[in-house]
Write a protein that holds these residues in place. Structure first.
Motif, PDB file in Angstrom:
ATOM      1  N   VAL A  14      34.761  46.283  44.780  1.00  0.00           N
ATOM      2  CA  VAL A  14      34.403  45.589  43.542  1.00  0.00           C
ATOM      3  C   VAL A  14      35.659  45.310  42.717  1.00  0.00           C
ATOM      4  CG1 VAL A  14      33.172  45.860  41.344  1.00  0.00           C
ATOM      5  CG2 VAL A  14      32.050  46.474  43.483  1.00  0.00           C
ATOM      6  N   VAL A  15      36.586  46.271  42.647  1.00  0.00           N
ATOM      7  CA  VAL A  15      37.825  46.083  41.895  1.00  0.00           C
ATOM      8  C   VAL A  15      38.642  44.940  42.501  1.00  0.00           C
ATOM      9  CG1 VAL A  15      40.042  47.167  41.311  1.00  0.00           C
ATOM     10  CG2 VAL A  15      37.917  48.435  41.003  1.00  0.00           C
ATOM     11  N   LEU A  16      38.756  44.890  43.826  1.00  0.00           N
ATOM     12  CA  LEU A  16      39.495  43.807  44.477  1.00  0.00           C
ATOM     13  C   LEU A  16      38.844  42.457  44.216  1.00  0.00           C
ATOM     14  CD1 LEU A  16      40.514  45.374  47.897  1.00  0.00           C
ATOM     15  CD2 LEU A  16      42.009  44.701  46.041  1.00  0.00           C
ATOM     16  N   LEU A  17      37.534  42.395  44.258  1.00  0.00           N
ATOM     17  CA  LEU A  17      36.808  41.155  44.009  1.00  0.00           C
ATOM     18  C   LEU A  17      37.035  40.679  42.575  1.00  0.00           C
ATOM     19  CD1 LEU A  17      34.857  39.181  45.364  1.00  0.00           C
ATOM     20  CD2 LEU A  17      32.986  40.513  44.435  1.00  0.00           C
ATOM     21  N   LEU A  18      36.983  41.580  41.626  1.00  0.00           N
ATOM     22  CA  LEU A  18      37.211  41.213  40.228  1.00  0.00           C
ATOM     23  C   LEU A  18      38.664  40.785  39.991  1.00  0.00           C
ATOM     24  CD1 LEU A  18      35.121  43.958  38.377  1.00  0.00           C
ATOM     25  CD2 LEU A  18      34.561  41.539  38.660  1.00  0.00           C
ATOM     26  N   ALA A  19      39.611  41.439  40.666  1.00  0.00           N
ATOM     27  CA  ALA A  19      41.013  41.071  40.519  1.00  0.00           C
ATOM     28  C   ALA A  19      41.266  39.669  41.065  1.00  0.00           C
ATOM     29  CB  ALA A  19      41.900  42.088  41.219  1.00  0.00           C
ATOM     30  N   ALA A  20      40.642  39.333  42.177  1.00  0.00           N
ATOM     31  CA  ALA A  20      40.804  38.001  42.760  1.00  0.00           C
ATOM     32  C   ALA A  20      40.206  36.944  41.841  1.00  0.00           C
ATOM     33  CB  ALA A  20      40.157  37.943  44.136  1.00  0.00           C
ATOM     34  N   ALA A  21      39.046  37.230  41.253  1.00  0.00           N
ATOM     35  CA  ALA A  21      38.418  36.281  40.342  1.00  0.00           C
ATOM     36  C   ALA A  21      39.272  36.092  39.095  1.00  0.00           C
ATOM     37  CB  ALA A  21      37.018  36.756  39.972  1.00  0.00           C
ATOM     38  N   ALA A  22      39.863  37.138  38.574  1.00  0.00           N
ATOM     39  CA  ALA A  22      40.712  37.041  37.384  1.00  0.00           C
ATOM     40  C   ALA A  22      41.980  36.251  37.683  1.00  0.00           C
ATOM     41  CB  ALA A  22      41.059  38.430  36.875  1.00  0.00           C
ATOM     42  N   ALA A  23      42.551  36.443  38.858  1.00  0.00           N
ATOM     43  CA  ALA A  23      43.755  35.705  39.233  1.00  0.00           C
ATOM     44  C   ALA A  23      43.447  34.223  39.382  1.00  0.00           C
ATOM     45  CB  ALA A  23      44.338  36.259  40.529  1.00  0.00           C
ATOM     46  N   GLU A  24      42.286  33.883  39.859  1.00  0.00           N
ATOM     47  CA  GLU A  24      41.879  32.486  40.031  1.00  0.00           C
ATOM     48  C   GLU A  24      41.729  31.801  38.682  1.00  0.00           C
ATOM     49  OE1 GLU A  24      41.360  29.301  42.375  1.00  0.00           O
ATOM     50  OE2 GLU A  24      41.723  31.304  43.148  1.00  0.00           O
ATOM     51  N   GLN A  25      41.258  32.515  37.676  1.00  0.00           N
ATOM     52  CA  GLN A  25      41.068  31.935  36.349  1.00  0.00           C
ATOM     53  C   GLN A  25      42.379  31.795  35.610  1.00  0.00           C
ATOM     54  OE1 GLN A  25      38.270  34.462  34.371  1.00  0.00           O
ATOM     55  NE2 GLN A  25      36.510  33.688  35.532  1.00  0.00           N
TER      56      GLN A  25
END
Length: 159
Positions: A14-25
């Motif tokens: 979940v942490v990796l998924l959220l980090a990827a989404a934040a980097a995309e934004q």
């Protein structure tokens, strides 16, 4: 024992998924190019699309310039400019060079030059043939072929 491990892996995912989404934004907004700007193509060639031309079946016609040969002591390198004079594309163009002695016996020849792409109508290419030097060499001959038949040649003064 499996419970804590599974919980840890779930939280890490979940942490990796959220980090990827934040980097995309976090990426800056890109302004689209104006509608009048030219769009580059993949090849870097002309922007006008090339028409597909059906390949020649049977006899094709090409024009060629006078071959230019250079002897460096070990090899004779011959360069010929070829132009497609047919109305269709020439698929699988192949050029061979054969050398003969004074009696007409074959002495040597070059590895075949093969043009992999279809030679489009009006297209000009350079063909390079390399033959090892033999002291018995007297005269040579060129043979032109294509995948779908024979080739009629015409000698041109220049291209």
């Amino acid at each position: 024992m499996n419970g804590p491990r599974r919980t840890f892996l779930t939280i890490a995912g979940v942490v990796l998924l959220l980090a990827a989404a934040a980097a995309e934004q976090a990426k800056p907004a890109v302004t689209p190019p104006p509608a009048t700007a030219k769009k580059p193509n993949d090849e870097g060639a002309a922007t006008t699309p090339q028409k597909l031309v059906a390949p020649v079946r049977g006899q094709a016609e090409i024009g060629f310039t006078n071959p230019v040969s250079k002897n460096d002591g070990k090899f004779i390198t011959t360069t010929i400019r070829i132009k497609n004079l047919s109305t269709g594309a020439i698929a699988g163009l192949k050029v061979d060079e054969y050398w003969y002695d004074k009696d007409g016996n074959t002495v040597t020849g070059s590895p075949s030059f093969r043009y992999r792409k279809p030679l489009q109508p009006g297209e000009v290419i350079d063909v390079t043939l390399k033959v090892p030097v033999d002291k018995r060499m007297n005269r040579n001959q060129y043979k032109f072929e294509h995948a779908n038949g024979t080739v009629k040649t015409t000698k041109l003064p220049k291209l």
